[in-house]
Design a protein around this motif. Structure first.
Motif, mmCIF file in Angstrom:
data_model
loop_
_atom_site.group_PDB
_atom_site.id
_atom_site.type_symbol
_atom_site.label_atom_id
_atom_site.label_comp_id
_atom_site.label_asym_id
_atom_site.label_seq_id
_atom_site.Cartn_x
_atom_site.Cartn_y
_atom_site.Cartn_z
ATOM 1 N N ASP A 129 0.849 -1.188 0.000
ATOM 2 C CA ASP A 129 0.000 0.000 0.000
ATOM 3 C C ASP A 129 0.888 1.242 0.000
ATOM 4 N N MET A 130 1.500 1.518 -1.153
ATOM 5 C CA MET A 130 2.348 2.706 -1.257
ATOM 6 C C MET A 130 1.557 3.995 -1.046
ATOM 7 N N PRO A 131 0.309 4.109 -1.581
ATOM 8 C CA PRO A 131 -0.460 5.327 -1.296
ATOM 9 C C PRO A 131 -0.622 5.579 0.202
ATOM 10 N N GLY A 132 -0.880 4.513 0.974
ATOM 11 C CA GLY A 132 -1.011 4.677 2.412
ATOM 12 C C GLY A 132 0.275 5.171 3.048
ATOM 13 N N ALA A 133 1.422 4.653 2.581
ATOM 14 C CA ALA A 133 2.709 5.087 3.105
ATOM 15 C C ALA A 133 2.972 6.549 2.758
ATOM 16 N N ILE A 134 2.580 6.956 1.544
ATOM 17 C CA ILE A 134 2.754 8.351 1.135
ATOM 18 C C ILE A 134 1.893 9.278 1.993
ATOM 19 N N ILE A 135 0.679 8.850 2.290
ATOM 20 C CA ILE A 135 -0.205 9.654 3.139
ATOM 21 C C ILE A 135 0.425 9.861 4.510
ATOM 22 N N GLU A 136 0.906 8.795 5.123
ATOM 23 C CA GLU A 136 1.498 8.899 6.453
ATOM 24 C C GLU A 136 2.758 9.761 6.427
ATOM 25 N N ALA A 137 3.550 9.665 5.352
ATOM 26 C CA ALA A 137 4.759 10.482 5.243
ATOM 27 C C ALA A 137 4.418 11.968 5.159
ATOM 28 N N HIS A 138 3.368 12.296 4.429
ATOM 29 C CA HIS A 138 2.949 13.702 4.341
ATOM 30 C C HIS A 138 2.449 14.220 5.688
ATOM 31 N N LYS A 139 1.648 13.438 6.351
ATOM 32 C CA LYS A 139 1.124 13.850 7.651
ATOM 33 C C LYS A 139 2.268 14.086 8.641
ATOM 34 N N ALA A 140 3.291 13.239 8.599
ATOM 35 C CA ALA A 140 4.441 13.398 9.483
ATOM 36 C C ALA A 140 5.249 14.647 9.157
ATOM 37 N N SER A 141 5.079 15.170 7.936
ATOM 38 C CA SER A 141 5.827 16.358 7.501
ATOM 39 C C SER A 141 4.992 17.633 7.565
ATOM 40 N N GLY A 142 3.824 17.558 8.206
ATOM 41 C CA GLY A 142 3.039 18.767 8.440
ATOM 42 C C GLY A 142 1.865 18.974 7.509
ATOM 43 N N TRP A 143 1.698 18.094 6.505
ATOM 44 C CA TRP A 143 0.612 18.249 5.553
ATOM 45 C C TRP A 143 -0.688 17.686 6.119
ATOM 46 N N THR A 144 -1.800 18.201 5.636
ATOM 47 C CA THR A 144 -3.119 17.665 5.943
ATOM 48 C C THR A 144 -3.603 16.842 4.753
ATOM 49 N N TYR A 145 -3.992 15.594 5.016
ATOM 50 C CA TYR A 145 -4.537 14.741 3.952
ATOM 51 C C TYR A 145 -5.870 15.323 3.509
ATOM 52 N N HIS A 146 -5.961 15.688 2.231
ATOM 53 C CA HIS A 146 -7.061 16.511 1.731
ATOM 54 C C HIS A 146 -8.050 15.732 0.863
ATOM 55 N N SER A 147 -7.535 14.869 -0.041
ATOM 56 C CA SER A 147 -8.429 14.196 -0.978
ATOM 57 C C SER A 147 -7.690 13.051 -1.658
ATOM 58 N N ARG A 148 -8.474 12.086 -2.177
ATOM 59 C CA ARG A 148 -7.919 10.999 -2.993
ATOM 60 C C ARG A 148 -8.822 10.789 -4.202
ATOM 61 N N ILE A 149 -8.216 10.737 -5.378
ATOM 62 C CA ILE A 149 -8.944 10.485 -6.616
ATOM 63 C C ILE A 149 -8.421 9.183 -7.213
ATOM 64 N N THR A 150 -9.316 8.306 -7.586
ATOM 65 C CA THR A 150 -8.957 7.064 -8.254
ATOM 66 C C THR A 150 -8.993 7.283 -9.759
#
Length: 299
Positions: A104-125
């Motif tokens: 689940d690379m998308p999940g890992a990318i989400i967690e990496a952004h959150k750890a760097s100060g970003w807010t998870y905003h949206s996901r488009i398939t």
């Protein structure tokens, strides 16, 4: 910053340089939007450089290096603005990972952004044709003979995802909003783009003029389509904004930015991709559509 080469054209700057160092030199709160497809962890190594983010031993090491970039990108993005990351689930193989499945690379990318100060905003398939994937990858999980023999071993095709993150401001009133003119963006347009699944992205609409392409580039599973880039830029930025791509490749994101009357800054480490990116960006900025693309654009 160690810059191996640079080119400054009409409303764009391209750097043959490490993206972490490069983004680190950009002014704070200067980027209106960013969009890119990152390296796929350690699956592909695009160069022998120790600065190549794909030149790592495992996923954890990749995410550690990726985090340095995400923190700098958060710093340079305008408060309230967005970054969009194009990615997919990554296949696991018995030989490389000890198991057959998906990461689940998308999940890992989400967690990496959150750890760097970003807010998870949206996901488009992004819908992709599973038959094309089967023909391209020969994945056993997509083969009809596997389905006939043991359907518990088959899987669905892999879509792409566009993950969107926001730099949440301390004061929402102090942001530079991205307004839309209803004459240019009628409600029917928004209703189409508000869908969580984009079915109409043309998988073949990519910059493919790569005269010096490396053979292993064929293995890249997630080429960034020009219509996807253009839609994201039009949706989430204003004319005259600066769009950033830390993994510029041959310039697809810059092509879309210039076409949409935005400015562009990009970084690319691959010695063969950089000159092709400069050619593509120069063509779009100076000749593709004729005249001044930025006539009337915001300063």
């Amino acid at each position: 910053m160690k810059v191996l080469d640079a080119h400054h054209g009409e409303n764009f700057s391209a750097y043959h340089a490490d993206c972490v160092e490069g983004v680190g030199k950009l002014p704070a709160n200067s980027i209106g939007f960013s969009i890119y497809s990152p390296p796929f962890s350690h699956l592909f190594i695009y160069s022998d450089s120790e600065r190549d983010m794909g030149n790592v031993s495992n996923d954890d090491e990749f995410l550690e290096q990726y985090g340095f970039l995400l923190r700098e990108m958060h710093r340079v993005t305008k408060p309230g603005r967005l970054t969009a990351v194009h990615c997919t689930d990554m296949p696991r193989t018995k030989s490389m990972h000890g198991e057959i499945g998906l990461w689940d690379m998308p999940g890992a990318i989400i967690e990496a952004h959150k750890a760097s100060g970003w807010t998870y905003h949206s996901r488009i398939t992004i819908w992709k044709d599973p038959v094309v994937e089967m023909q391209r990858t020969k994945a056993h999980g997509l083969l009809y003979k596997t389905f006939q023999k043991d359907s518990s071993r088959v899987r669905q095709g892999l879509p792409d995802y566009l993950l969107v993150f926001r730099k949440t401001p301390d004061d929402e009133k102090a942001t530079d909003p991205v307004g839309k003119d209803r004459r240019l963006f009628p409600v029917s347009q928004w209703q189409q783009w508000a869908s969580p699944v984009w079915m109409d992205i043309d998988q073949t609409n990519v910059l493919n003029a790569r005269p010096e392409k490396d053979p292993k580039d064929e293995k890249h599973l997630c080429p960034l389509q020009l219509d996807l880039i253009e839609r994201a830029i039009r949706l989430w930025s204003n004319e005259g904004d600066t769009v950033l791509s830390p993994f510029m490749g041959i310039g697809s994101e810059g092509w879309g930015a210039l076409k949409c009357k935005r400015r562009f800054v990009g970084f690319e480490l691959h010695p063969k991709y950089f000159p092709q990116a400069v050619k593509n960006l120069t063509h779009m900025a100076n000749t593709a559509f004729g005249g001044d693309l930025f006539e009337g654009a915001a300063a």
